[in-house]
Design a protein around this motif. Structure first.
Motif, PDB file in Angstrom:
ATOM      1  N   MET A 289     -10.622-101.101   4.495  1.00 38.22           N
ATOM      2  CA  MET A 289     -11.073-100.117   3.829  1.00 38.22           C
ATOM      3  C   MET A 289     -10.504 -99.655   2.979  1.00 38.22           C
ATOM      4  O   MET A 289     -10.733 -98.886   1.700  1.00 38.22           O
ATOM      5  CB  MET A 289     -11.247 -98.907   4.652  1.00 38.22           C
ATOM      6  N   ASN A 440     -19.879-102.590   5.431  1.00 38.77           N
ATOM      7  CA  ASN A 440     -19.152-101.399   6.352  1.00 38.77           C
ATOM      8  C   ASN A 440     -20.702-101.328   6.327  1.00 38.77           C
ATOM      9  O   ASN A 440     -20.772-100.668   7.819  1.00 38.77           O
ATOM     10  CB  ASN A 440     -18.755-100.658   5.302  1.00 38.77           C
ATOM     11  N   SER A 444     -18.644-102.629   9.901  1.00 38.42           N
ATOM     12  CA  SER A 444     -18.366-101.147  10.836  1.00 38.42           C
ATOM     13  C   SER A 444     -19.288-100.550  11.410  1.00 38.42           C
ATOM     14  O   SER A 444     -19.235-100.153  12.508  1.00 38.42           O
ATOM     15  CB  SER A 444     -18.136-100.429   9.452  1.00 38.42           C
TER      16      SER A 444
END
Length: 582
Positions: A289, A440, A444
């Motif tokens: 991140m 992401n 994610s």
């Protein structure tokens, strides 16, 4: 470079009541008084077109008021003043729902002749369609359950926000002891310029979250339990509501995730590359991140606006003119203030045909990207012309649609920046940032979807304690990241407010959907001379038919086939291959 007034502070004075809180309260009271008149009229009469138009106007005014409230939260205004405003707006929405439910109940009790006589006097036939479409809940038990669920979920969402806002994290930044807010800690843990400080704040934040986990687990268990009980009464599956609200089918969602799974090895290869750069076997969630921090590349607000305009020039000149208008007319507040939340938002004022955008602009490429993203939202809202309706936008505005336009703008902008950057090290850094943001969306967010899906399954039988939730979150991330990380984030379910959205369960996969769709549409824009016309038509019909039907109508795309999704994912794979050449 083109120059024009690039003010960084928005203009709220010309919207509703400006900063006059008392006038805003009176504005809300005037809406309530109109609704009270309708309720009084309903005691002895059936609502006709005149009253339905008043309700329709009230709905749009309530939505503008809600957007204005969000704008006020970005200003230096006490929560003690803002909280009553939010409560009043929620009460107004509930009042509208009750009026409609009363009318729908009366319509159900009419015989065919009575209904025909009533409907003949309603010239806005869309009102009738909406009332019938919105009247799927037929039994008293369903109506009572739905009302209770809606109100309680709103309360629990507010409770979550209060718990998070009151949280204080002890830190020792620059050797100075201090207590900072959750929002500030979340931001610093991912964006502080010094790696050691990022790690320090990240660890302290997680320590604090661990001590509060039981309270958050209780709130989340209650929210999901409420939804499951309502689903049981209505005899629907827990994912049905979300899919319907997003205008897509289960086969489409399956096709998208199957395409991601088919490419997990190629996508995970980037994580191994980053581990090699860090001289470690695997990187952690936190390293991923923050791995592209910082990028040695600055872009002023004026330069960002010019870049966004240039990036859209070959797609649609109207988009370029729109961006200029948004800036010159004070739609954007880019000034840095502690009162602003993380990220940014775009608040629509459909009745006024305007929007307002809030973000903290810090001259970074990421804030420039976020600016493009929010302008994409505003462009979407601009295509949605006002039309009388008895439905709130929340009921018709599909998140799959919302994230398509915003990510379209964002992707076009980053493409332009990479293509026009000569410094290879900077280009590599920006490319890395784009890859990580893309991952992401596909990893994610996939982890969040898997977690939420599993939680709903387990919650059918029992409540889960904090440790069980943390383990469920970790397992979901492992699958989503292809077991490629050394350490995962056990408190994602507490940090990400989307899990606690009262009106939007599964507030995750629409981002993945919008990301992949926007890439596909951007590629289409390069080939189709009529693309700009089709794209405007596509956005303007938001909520008029399900997303899948709109895409078929305007672009002849079939989402149930993996080929479309594979094409979009392949672009990310190509980015990874390009990165490996540096």
């Amino acid at each position: 470079m083109e120059t024009f007034n690039t003010q960084m502070r928005w203009d709220l004075d010309k919207l509703l009541c400006g900063f006059d809180i008392d006038k805003f309260k009176n504005y809300l009271k005037s809406i309530k008084d109109k609704l009270l008149e309708i309720e009084k009229y309903m005691e002895t009469n059936i609502l006709n077109e005149r009253e339905l138009i008043i309700i329709s106007q009230a709905i749009k005014k309530i939505e503008s008021a809600e957007s204005f409230y969000y704008c006020l939260t970005a200003e230096d205004i006490s929560f003690s003043l803002l909280t009553p405003l939010q409560e009043t707006i929620l009460d107004l929405k509930t009042q509208v729902h009750l009026i409609k439910a009363n009318l729908q109940n009366r319509l159900r009790n009419m015989n065919n002749r009575q209904f025909d006589d009533w409907s003949e006097n309603i010239h806005q036939k869309e009102f009738i369609t909406e009332l019938l479409k919105d009247a799927e809940i037929t039994s008293d038990e369903e109506r009572v359950t739905a009302d209770f669920t809606r109100d309680t979920l709103s309360f629990l969402e507010g409770l979550y926000e209060q718990m998070r806002n009151k949280m204080r994290i002890k830190t020792n930044l620059n050797s100075d002891e201090a207590e900072i807010s959750f929002a500030e800690a979340s931001n610093l843990s991912l964006s502080h310029s010094e790696q050691s400080e990022r790690i320090h704040v990240f660890r302290e934040l997680n320590k604090t979250l661990e001590t509060e986990a039981d309270l958050f687990a209780s709130v989340y268990n209650q929210m999901v339990g409420l939804r499951l009980r309502e689903n049981k009464v209505r005899k629907v599956d827990y994912l049905d509501e979300s899919l319907k609200k997003n205008g897509i089918s289960q086969p489409t969602l399956n096709a998208m995730w199957e395409a991601v799974d088919a490419n997990i090895e190629e996508l995970s290869s980037y994580l191994r590359t980053k581990a090699g750069e860090a001289e470690t076997k695997n990187i952690s969630w936190h390293q991923l991140m923050t791995s592209s921090q910082p990028i040695a590349f600055e872009m002023t607000f004026s330069e960002a606006i010019e870049g966004i305009i240039q990036s859209l020039g070959n797609i649609d000149s109207d988009m370029c003119e729109f961006v200029r208008k948004a800036i010159v007319e004070g739609w954007v507040d880019a000034e840095r203030r502690e009162t602003k939340s993380l990220g940014g938002f775009c608040a629509p004022f459909l009745l006024e045909e305007e929007s307002r955008i809030s973000l903290n602009y810090d001259n970074s490429i990421d804030s420039a990207r976020r600016l493009a993203h929010e302008l994409g939202h505003a462009w979407h809202f601009q295509q949605m012309k006002y039309a009388p309706s008895l439905l709130f936008s929340d009921d018709t505005f599909e998140m799959t649609m919302a994230e398509t336009s915003s990510i379209f703008f964002e992707t076009a902008f980053i493409d332009y920046v990479i293509q026009n950057t000569n410094d290879s090290s900077v280009k590599k850094a920006i490319l890395a940032s784009r890859i990580e943001r893309s991952l992401n969306y596909l990893m994610s967010i996939r982890g969040a979807f898997l977690f939420e899906k599993k939680f709903y399954e387990y919650r059918k039988d029992k409540q889960l304690d904090a440790k069980q939730i943390e383990e469920l979150s970790r397992q979901s991330q492992e699958k989503a990241y292809g077991n490629s990380l050394s350490e995962y984030e056990p408190f994602v379910w507490m940090k990400y407010g989307q899990f606690y959205q009262a009106s939007n369960p599964f507030y995750n996969y629409p981002y993945s959907f919008g990301f992949l769709l926007s890439i596909g549409l951007l590629e289409l824009a390069k080939k189709d001379e009529l693309f700009s016309q089709k794209f405007k038509g596509f956005l303007s019909e938001t909520g008029m038919m399900p997303m899948e039907q709109l895409v078929k109508k305007h672009f002849q795309l079939d989402f149930r086939q993996q080929a479309f999704w594979q094409q979009s994912i392949q672009r990310l794979v190509q980015d990874i291959e390009e990165y490996n050449k540096y």
